[in-house]
Design an enzyme around this catalytic site. Structure first.
Site, PDB file in Angstrom:
ATOM      1  N   ASN A 114       0.839  -1.196   0.000  1.00  0.00           N
ATOM      2  CA  ASN A 114       0.000   0.000   0.000  1.00  0.00           C
ATOM      3  C   ASN A 114       0.878   1.252   0.000  1.00  0.00           C
ATOM      4  OD1 ASN A 114      -1.635   2.173   0.646  1.00  0.00           O
ATOM      5  ND2 ASN A 114      -2.631   1.184   2.397  1.00  0.00           N
ATOM      6  N   ARG A 131      -2.238  -1.759  -3.839  1.00  0.00           N
ATOM      7  CA  ARG A 131      -3.178  -0.651  -3.875  1.00  0.00           C
ATOM      8  C   ARG A 131      -2.823   0.192  -5.093  1.00  0.00           C
ATOM      9  NH1 ARG A 131      -2.935   4.766  -0.459  1.00  0.00           N
ATOM     10  NH2 ARG A 131      -4.919   5.624  -1.108  1.00  0.00           N
ATOM     11  N   HIS A 151      -9.491   6.502  -1.959  1.00  0.00           N
ATOM     12  CA  HIS A 151      -9.622   5.848  -0.643  1.00  0.00           C
ATOM     13  C   HIS A 151     -10.761   4.826  -0.571  1.00  0.00           C
ATOM     14  CE1 HIS A 151      -7.574   9.660   1.131  1.00  0.00           C
ATOM     15  NE2 HIS A 151      -6.680   8.682   1.005  1.00  0.00           N
ATOM     16  N   ARG A 162      -1.602  18.976   0.092  1.00  0.00           N
ATOM     17  CA  ARG A 162      -2.527  19.321  -1.010  1.00  0.00           C
ATOM     18  C   ARG A 162      -3.513  20.397  -0.580  1.00  0.00           C
ATOM     19  NH1 ARG A 162      -4.031  13.125  -2.152  1.00  0.00           N
ATOM     20  NH2 ARG A 162      -2.301  12.644  -0.750  1.00  0.00           N
ATOM     21  N   GLU A 210      -6.826  -1.396   4.647  1.00  0.00           N
ATOM     22  CA  GLU A 210      -6.898  -1.534   3.186  1.00  0.00           C
ATOM     23  C   GLU A 210      -6.227  -2.841   2.768  1.00  0.00           C
ATOM     24  OE1 GLU A 210      -4.965   2.321   3.265  1.00  0.00           O
ATOM     25  OE2 GLU A 210      -6.273   3.043   1.679  1.00  0.00           O
TER      26      GLU A 210
HETATM   27  N1  LIG Z   1      -0.391  10.768  16.775  1.00  0.00           N
HETATM   28  C1  LIG Z   1      -0.712  11.458  15.691  1.00  0.00           C
HETATM   29  N2  LIG Z   1      -1.302  12.664  15.808  1.00  0.00           N
HETATM   30  C2  LIG Z   1      -1.621  13.394  14.729  1.00  0.00           C
HETATM   31  N3  LIG Z   1      -1.383  13.009  13.472  1.00  0.00           N
HETATM   32  C3  LIG Z   1      -0.805  11.821  13.289  1.00  0.00           C
HETATM   33  C4  LIG Z   1      -0.437  10.971  14.373  1.00  0.00           C
HETATM   34  N4  LIG Z   1       0.128   9.854  13.869  1.00  0.00           N
HETATM   35  C5  LIG Z   1       0.126   9.996  12.520  1.00  0.00           C
HETATM   36  N5  LIG Z   1      -0.431  11.171  12.176  1.00  0.00           N
HETATM   37  C6  LIG Z   1      -0.591  11.751  10.840  1.00  0.00           C
HETATM   38  O1  LIG Z   1      -1.036  10.779   9.927  1.00  0.00           O
HETATM   39  C7  LIG Z   1      -0.557  11.105   8.628  1.00  0.00           C
HETATM   40  C8  LIG Z   1      -0.277   9.811   7.872  1.00  0.00           C
HETATM   41  O2  LIG Z   1      -1.494   9.208   7.651  1.00  0.00           O
HETATM   42  P1  LIG Z   1      -1.627   7.868   6.814  1.00  0.00           P
HETATM   43  O3  LIG Z   1      -3.075   7.617   6.621  1.00  0.00           O
HETATM   44  O4  LIG Z   1      -0.860   6.814   7.503  1.00  0.00           O
HETATM   45  O5  LIG Z   1      -0.817   8.268   5.515  1.00  0.00           O
HETATM   46  P2  LIG Z   1      -1.047   8.229   3.950  1.00  0.00           P
HETATM   47  O6  LIG Z   1      -2.013   9.342   3.651  1.00  0.00           O
HETATM   48  O7  LIG Z   1       0.298   8.441   3.365  1.00  0.00           O
HETATM   49  O8  LIG Z   1      -1.622   6.879   3.650  1.00  0.00           O
HETATM   50  C9  LIG Z   1       0.680  11.958   8.792  1.00  0.00           C
HETATM   51  O9  LIG Z   1       0.503  13.179   8.107  1.00  0.00           O
HETATM   52  C10 LIG Z   1       0.756  12.217  10.293  1.00  0.00           C
HETATM   53  O10 LIG Z   1       0.915  13.551  10.578  1.00  0.00           O
HETATM   54  C1  LIG Z   2      -5.511   8.929  -2.470  1.00  0.00           C
HETATM   55  C2  LIG Z   2      -4.674   9.322  -1.330  1.00  0.00           C
HETATM   56  O1  LIG Z   2      -4.520  10.500  -1.052  1.00  0.00           O
HETATM   57  O2  LIG Z   2      -4.097   8.331  -0.624  1.00  0.00           O
HETATM   58  P1  LIG Z   2      -3.196   8.440   0.685  1.00  0.00           P
HETATM   59  O3  LIG Z   2      -4.065   9.025   1.739  1.00  0.00           O
HETATM   60  O4  LIG Z   2      -2.816   7.015   1.009  1.00  0.00           O
HETATM   61  O5  LIG Z   2      -2.051   9.317   0.355  1.00  0.00           O
HETATM   62 MG   LIG Z   3      -3.218   5.941   2.931  1.00  0.00          MG
END
Ligand SMILES: Nc1ncnc2c1ncn2[C@@H]1O[C@H](COP(=O)(O)OP(=O)(O)O)[C@@H](O)[C@H]1O
Ligand SMILES: CC(=O)OP(=O)(O)O
Ligand SMILES: [Mg+2]
Length: 398
Positions: free
Chosen positions: A8, A89, A178, A239, A382
């Site tokens: 992923n 993914r 998503h 973004r 996921e």
């Molecule tokens: N304890 C926390 N408090 C606030 N934000 C968090 C915490 N742990 C992770 N994050 C946030 O989660 C985000 C990552 O989310 P995730 O869904 O794993 O990533 P992606 O969008 O790359 O799939 C990071 O921007 C981080 O700041």
């Molecule tokens: C589509 C998308 O923004 O995915 P992610 O949250 O994993 O970066």
């Molecule tokens: Mg993600």
């Protein structure tokens, strides 16, 4: 024993889970976060042990290499060929892919052509597929699309209010993202609420580095905040989210930005929390400094406000809601964001119990006892959805 891996690649992360199939027993899981941001946390669980490291991982290509190396060096597998199924993914599937597919050469070409629809993700998704095809040329690779779940969105919601011919000629419309997360989370929500999906109106807030919101009406995606690409909707880590296109061309002129792709890159990679705060794309970093840094606080306020707006909009669009759900990096871990967002939604009968909310990364109903609308915390998975699709397509091709 069959072993299937789900890969992923998010915008800021690379995650994997290795499952024993068909039992769905989790063998190992891992994640590399903050890709391109410096000081990535590498965290891998295997055999009841946790491996942790911090190092700079500059791009997804380096992350994939690191993940493949760790599978062997931590002895998660002795040889790659123990892995008998790979699921990836893939963010953009366009109008064509309304379900997961086995990756053939033809599919691969189509994915390359869809890259424009997910510029931060699709190239990384493709790199992952190529890397696994190289080390395991005879193993099934399945692409599981973020967009498939949104094929139920009605025309009136997926069309943009510009000349219809742009949709007809180029497929210029909302696709969302998503969806694999929404599929998993909505199933879990239905279990937790003890009601079939067909009787539920749900709003899921998938808020990570990439963040979107989905109105799930009777189990089907009715509307979602991301658009043609994952750039629009709520504000995200890097973004902009929704923005007036005129301000984009205005800034391009003022800043002498000639190439539209350069501007899109600014909106994708230099905007959002990072762009507004000038501090970081990572919510954790903003929260460390927000008491004395106005712009960090402002970025967080804007992030929350966009979420509140969309939830209100979707309650109106569905004419009601049974439950709202928090998931993904911020949604699963940020107690303050969950509390502050839901406090602003009390008019709708949403009410979170601060004690129940004091939790990270676990499935729980965090609503107060007399809340009219439930608030749930559901860590997304996921990867489980991905390996289930690998299993399904593997069996279908036998
Ligand atoms: N304890 C926390 N408090 C606030 N934000 C968090 C915490 N742990 C992770 N994050 C946030 O989660 C985000 C990552 O989310 P995730 O869904 O794993 O990533 P992606 O969008 O790359 O799939 C990071 O921007 C981080 O700041
Ligand atoms: C589509 C998308 O923004 O995915 P992610 O949250 O994993 O970066
Ligand atoms: Mg993600």
């Amino acid at each position: 024993m069959e072993k299937t891996i789900a890969v992923n690649a998010g915008s800021s992360t690379l995650k994997f889970k290795l499952f024993e199939m068909p039992s769905e027993k989790l063998i190992s899981s891992g994640s590399i976060d903050r890709i391109g941001l410096g000081k990535s946390n590498i965290s891998i669980k295997f055999n009841g042990k946790k491996f942790k490291d911090v190092q700079d991982v500059n791009d997804h290509s380096a992350a994939i290499k690191l993940m493949l190396d760790k599978l062997i060096s931590l002895k998660i597998v002795k040889h790659y060929d123990e892995i008998t199924g790979v699921g990836h993914r893939v963010v953009a599937g366009g109008e064509e892919f309304n379900d997961s597919v086995v990756v053939t050469d033809d599919v691969m070409k189509k994915l390359e052509n869809l890259s424009e629809l997910a510029p931060l993700h699709e190239p990384a998704n493709i790199l992952g597929i190529k890397a696994f095809k190289k080390i395991l040329p005879n193993v099934i690779n399945v692409a599981v699309f973020d967009t498939s779940f949104h094929h139920t969105i009605p025309e009136k919601n997926y069309l943009y209010g510009f000349p219809y011919k742009y949709y007809q000629k180029y497929g210029a419309r909302k696709y969302g993202a998503h969806g694999t997360s929404y599929r998993y989370v909505s199933k879990r929500a239905s279990k937790m609420l003890g009601k079939p999906l067909k009787d539920l109106k749900l709003i899921v807030m998938h808020i990570g580095a990439g963040a979107s919101i989905c109105a799930i009406d009777h189990g089907k995606s009715l509307d979602t905040s991301m658009g043609f690409t994952p750039l629009t909707g709520i504000m995200m880590a890097t973004r902009s989210g929704d923005i007036d296109p005129s301000v984009v061309s205005f800034v391009m002129e003022k800043e002498h930005i000639k190439n539209p792709n350069d501007m899109i890159n600014i909106l994708n990679s230099k905007s959002g929390l990072a762009g507004v705060s000038g501090v970081s794309a990572d919510m954790r970093e903003l929260e460390k400094v927000m008491s004395h840094n106005h712009r960090a606080m402002l970025a967080r306020e804007m992030f929350k406000n966009r979420i509140i707006r969309y939830v209100g909009q979707y309650i109106a669009e569905m004419n009601g809601v049974d439950a709202i759900v928090f998931t993904a990096g911020v949604g699963e871990n940020d107690i303050g964001i969950r509390q502050e967002v839901t406090d602003k939604l009390s008019y709708f009968g949403i009410d979170v119990d601060p004690k129940k909310n004091h939790i990270r990364g676990q499935e729980r109903d965090i609503s107060s006892d007399d809340a009219k609308v439930k608030t749930l915390l559901i860590p997304t998975n996921e990867e489980l959805m991905i390996v289930r699709d690998v299993e399904r397509l593997k069996n279908a091709s036998k």
